[in-house]
Design a protein around this motif. Structure first.
Motif, PDB file in Angstrom:
ATOM      1  N   ASN A  62     -12.228 -13.037  67.711  1.00  0.00           N
ATOM      2  CA  ASN A  62     -13.571 -13.428  66.987  1.00  0.00           C
ATOM      3  C   ASN A  62     -13.237 -14.351  65.725  1.00  0.00           C
TER       4      ASN A  62
ATOM      5  N   GLU B   4     -17.310 -14.860  76.509  1.00  0.00           N
ATOM      6  CA  GLU B   4     -18.175 -14.902  75.129  1.00  0.00           C
ATOM      7  C   GLU B   4     -17.186 -15.054  74.186  1.00  0.00           C
TER       8      GLU B   4
ATOM      9  N   GLY C 168     -17.930 -18.384  71.573  1.00  0.00           N
ATOM     10  CA  GLY C 168     -18.002 -17.894  70.081  1.00  0.00           C
ATOM     11  C   GLY C 168     -17.151 -18.974  69.428  1.00  0.00           C
TER      12      GLY C 168
ATOM     13  N   TYR D 275     -18.575 -22.077  66.575  1.00  0.00           N
ATOM     14  CA  TYR D 275     -18.243 -22.104  65.240  1.00  0.00           C
ATOM     15  C   TYR D 275     -17.126 -22.791  64.638  1.00  0.00           C
TER      16      TYR D 275
END
Length: 189
Positions: A123, A163, A167, A171
């Motif tokens: 993440n 995913e 992501g 970003y």
């Protein structure tokens, strides 16, 4: 140390070499787990000891028995947390080395548990060094490659992996991240 372990393995001492390495690992893994659980609040000496143990295991892995490698892998993947710590690089490197030497059937159940940990680490967070993100992506690629012959598991983890990669692509706009994005695109090719 690498030459010593190679020589001992050639002298038909392979089991003793594995046992000695596992003994060293077991002796120090508790302090490594404590360091990870404390979120880097441990002393610098303990951190250095933990990093040295993980680095030593990277060198020793090719000389371990499959059972010893599986034992180490089962313990080490649990050290990966969503947050960066000074030990993250060492943990990722050791897991990559172990995966290179283990067959898929030996670590299948651990891979199912490792992939969510990698996804949590991936993440996007500006505080994470790019090299650890790239190392985590390479490890993810290795995990997915190990699961190719297991369609049920592959289909279970693939959407989450896409995913995470998308992501990161969304970003990561800077030129500095361009190489990382290119690696991301190659992960699934």
């Amino acid at each position: 140390m690498e030459k010593l372990f190679a020589h001992l393995k050639q002298c038909v001492c392979g089991k003793k070499v594995s046992n000695a390495a596992i003994g060293m690992f077991d002796k120090h893994i508790a302090s490594v787990k404590n360091h990870v659980n404390l979120n880097s609040d441990a002393s610098e000496g303990k951190e250095m000891e933990a990093a040295n143990m993980l680095s030593a295991m990277v060198v020793v892995v090719p000389y371990l028995s499959k059972k010893a490698m599986k034992t180490v892998f089962s313990e080490v993947y649990q050290l990966l947390t969503p947050c960066f710590s000074p030990l993250t690089r060492h943990v990722l490197k050791l897991m990559e080395t172990l995966l290179d030497h283990l067959k898929a059937e030996n670590v299948e159940s651990d891979l199912v548990n490792l992939i969510p940990l990698l996804l949590a680490y991936l993440n996007y967070d500006e505080k994470k060094p790019d090299d650890t993100i790239v190392a985590a992506l390479k490890l993810m690629k290795n995990c997915l490659a190990k699961l190719v012959g297991r369609p049920n598991l592959w289909m279970e983890v693939l959407p989450s992996a896409f995913e995470a990669v998308s992501g990161l692509c969304i970003y990561s706009f800077t030129c500095q991240h361009f190489n990382m994005i290119m690696l991301l695109l190659r992960v699934f090719s």
